[in-house]
Design a protein around this motif. Structure first.
Motif, PDB file in Angstrom:
ATOM      1  N   GLU A  97       0.914  -1.105  -0.159  1.00 35.67           N
ATOM      2  CA  GLU A  97       0.173   0.067  -0.071  1.00 35.67           C
ATOM      3  C   GLU A  97       0.926   1.150   0.080  1.00 35.67           C
ATOM      4  O   GLU A  97       0.398   2.184  -0.796  1.00 35.67           O
ATOM      5  CB  GLU A  97      -0.958   0.040   1.097  1.00 35.67           C
ATOM      6  CG  GLU A  97      -2.053  -1.032   1.109  1.00 35.67           C
ATOM      7  CD  GLU A  97      -2.774  -0.831  -0.117  1.00 35.67           C
ATOM      8  OE1 GLU A  97      -3.276   0.069  -0.721  1.00 35.67           O
ATOM      9  OE2 GLU A  97      -3.041  -1.796  -0.985  1.00 35.67           O
ATOM     10  N   ARG A 147      -1.558  -4.484  -7.946  1.00 33.00           N
ATOM     11  CA  ARG A 147      -2.602  -4.211  -7.261  1.00 33.00           C
ATOM     12  C   ARG A 147      -3.594  -2.951  -7.704  1.00 33.00           C
ATOM     13  O   ARG A 147      -4.690  -2.949  -7.769  1.00 33.00           O
ATOM     14  CB  ARG A 147      -2.200  -3.834  -5.724  1.00 33.00           C
ATOM     15  CG  ARG A 147      -3.409  -3.857  -4.803  1.00 33.00           C
ATOM     16  CD  ARG A 147      -4.146  -4.739  -4.284  1.00 33.00           C
ATOM     17  NE  ARG A 147      -3.223  -5.676  -3.827  1.00 33.00           N
ATOM     18  CZ  ARG A 147      -2.738  -5.658  -2.440  1.00 33.00           C
ATOM     19  NH1 ARG A 147      -3.053  -4.764  -1.596  1.00 33.00           N
ATOM     20  NH2 ARG A 147      -1.993  -6.844  -2.128  1.00 33.00           N
ATOM     21  N   ASN A 148      -2.726  -2.146  -8.237  1.00 36.69           N
ATOM     22  CA  ASN A 148      -3.471  -0.830  -8.666  1.00 36.69           C
ATOM     23  C   ASN A 148      -4.324  -1.289  -9.786  1.00 36.69           C
ATOM     24  O   ASN A 148      -5.457  -0.815 -10.199  1.00 36.69           O
ATOM     25  CB  ASN A 148      -2.443   0.136  -9.168  1.00 36.69           C
ATOM     26  CG  ASN A 148      -1.820   1.217  -8.147  1.00 36.69           C
ATOM     27  OD1 ASN A 148      -2.560   1.087  -7.009  1.00 36.69           O
ATOM     28  ND2 ASN A 148      -0.737   1.571  -8.327  1.00 36.69           N
ATOM     29  N   GLU A 184      -5.655  -4.399 -10.504  1.00 43.49           N
ATOM     30  CA  GLU A 184      -6.606  -5.028 -10.005  1.00 43.49           C
ATOM     31  C   GLU A 184      -7.829  -3.963  -9.568  1.00 43.49           C
ATOM     32  O   GLU A 184      -8.850  -4.352  -9.693  1.00 43.49           O
ATOM     33  CB  GLU A 184      -6.220  -6.135  -8.960  1.00 43.49           C
ATOM     34  CG  GLU A 184      -5.134  -7.124  -9.450  1.00 43.49           C
ATOM     35  CD  GLU A 184      -4.635  -8.056  -8.397  1.00 43.49           C
ATOM     36  OE1 GLU A 184      -4.608  -7.534  -7.159  1.00 43.49           O
ATOM     37  OE2 GLU A 184      -3.849  -8.923  -8.811  1.00 43.49           O
ATOM     38  N   ASP A 185      -7.263  -3.055  -8.765  1.00 41.95           N
ATOM     39  CA  ASP A 185      -8.248  -2.262  -7.966  1.00 41.95           C
ATOM     40  C   ASP A 185      -9.060  -1.562  -9.317  1.00 41.95           C
ATOM     41  O   ASP A 185     -10.276  -1.329  -9.178  1.00 41.95           O
ATOM     42  CB  ASP A 185      -7.470  -1.162  -7.224  1.00 41.95           C
ATOM     43  CG  ASP A 185      -8.381   0.040  -6.526  1.00 41.95           C
ATOM     44  OD1 ASP A 185      -9.371  -0.966  -5.878  1.00 41.95           O
ATOM     45  OD2 ASP A 185      -8.356   1.118  -6.572  1.00 41.95           O
ATOM     46  N   ARG A 228     -13.316  -1.562  -9.621  1.00 43.18           N
ATOM     47  CA  ARG A 228     -13.972  -0.721  -9.600  1.00 43.18           C
ATOM     48  C   ARG A 228     -14.660  -0.366 -10.997  1.00 43.18           C
ATOM     49  O   ARG A 228     -15.996  -0.046 -10.951  1.00 43.18           O
ATOM     50  CB  ARG A 228     -13.181   0.675  -9.274  1.00 43.18           C
ATOM     51  CG  ARG A 228     -12.627   0.614  -7.870  1.00 43.18           C
ATOM     52  CD  ARG A 228     -11.797   2.049  -7.770  1.00 43.18           C
ATOM     53  NE  ARG A 228     -11.112   1.971  -6.458  1.00 43.18           N
ATOM     54  CZ  ARG A 228     -11.682   2.712  -5.393  1.00 43.18           C
ATOM     55  NH1 ARG A 228     -12.651   3.681  -5.736  1.00 43.18           N
ATOM     56  NH2 ARG A 228     -10.878   2.684  -4.450  1.00 43.18           N
TER      57      ARG A 228
END
Length: 183
Positions: A9, A56-57, A59-60, A64
């Motif tokens: 994160e 991760r970005n 996937e996010d 969304r």
């Protein structure tokens, strides 16, 4: 949140703010509160950690987008829900900003999640457009993705999120009449 998650994160945040070169292992450790030993226990180095953060970005962003795309209703409404979802326009897209980072783009492993995400997004919008549109789904989807990314750039340049909203409203105005709208 465990140490591994804090590291990911923190790296996501720092990549968004500073880019790859500006995101040093020391900055990651300071931001996450993790020590050097913890960082290297979970990741082989900065590259490995950056890849986890970029993935991760990506996937996010997909999650969304999918939340808007799977809503009930006509194609226009689902696309509008995605384009108008709440964003921090002045910060830009955490995935799209990486395209301006020469170190990310020069590294095939770091570039891949960025490239794959935009290909997925374009394909997903094209699929929705193909359901009801009289427009070419592929070129229209590409234009919509470009409007989003360009809207971020224009908003940052102007220092105003209103410019981003204008870009989205303009794109939706162009779609009106080509897609049925809900009520």
């Amino acid at each position: 949140m465990d140490t591994r998650e804090r590291l990911i994160e923190s790296t996501r945040e720092l990549l968004w703010e500073r880019g790859y070169v500006g995101t040093s292992p020391k900055a990651i450790q300071a931001h996450s509160g993790a020590g050097q030993g913890s960082m290297y226990h979970h990741f082989s180095g900065k590259h490995d950690l950056a890849l986890a953060a970029i993935t991760r970005n990506a996937e996010d962003l997909r999650a969304r987008a999918e939340a808007a795309f799977t809503q009930r209703g006509p194609a226009f409404d689902r696309i509008a829900a995605y384009l108008r979802r709440e964003r921090d326009a002045l910060r830009g897209c955490p995935v799209g900003r990486l395209t301006q980072d020469p170190d990310v783009m020069a590294d095939s492993a770091l570039r891949k999640p960025v490239e794959d995400t935009f290909a997925w997004l374009t394909d997903r919008i094209a699929g929705i457009l193909a359901e009801e549109s009289r427009l070419d789904p592929r070129t229209t989807a590409t234009a919509l993705v470009a409007v989003l990314q360009g809207g971020y750039v224009l908003a940052r340049a102007a220092g105003s999120a209103d410019v981003y909203a204008d870009a989205v409203d303009g794109a939706l105005g162009l779609l009106e009449g080509h897609l049925p709208e809900g009520n």
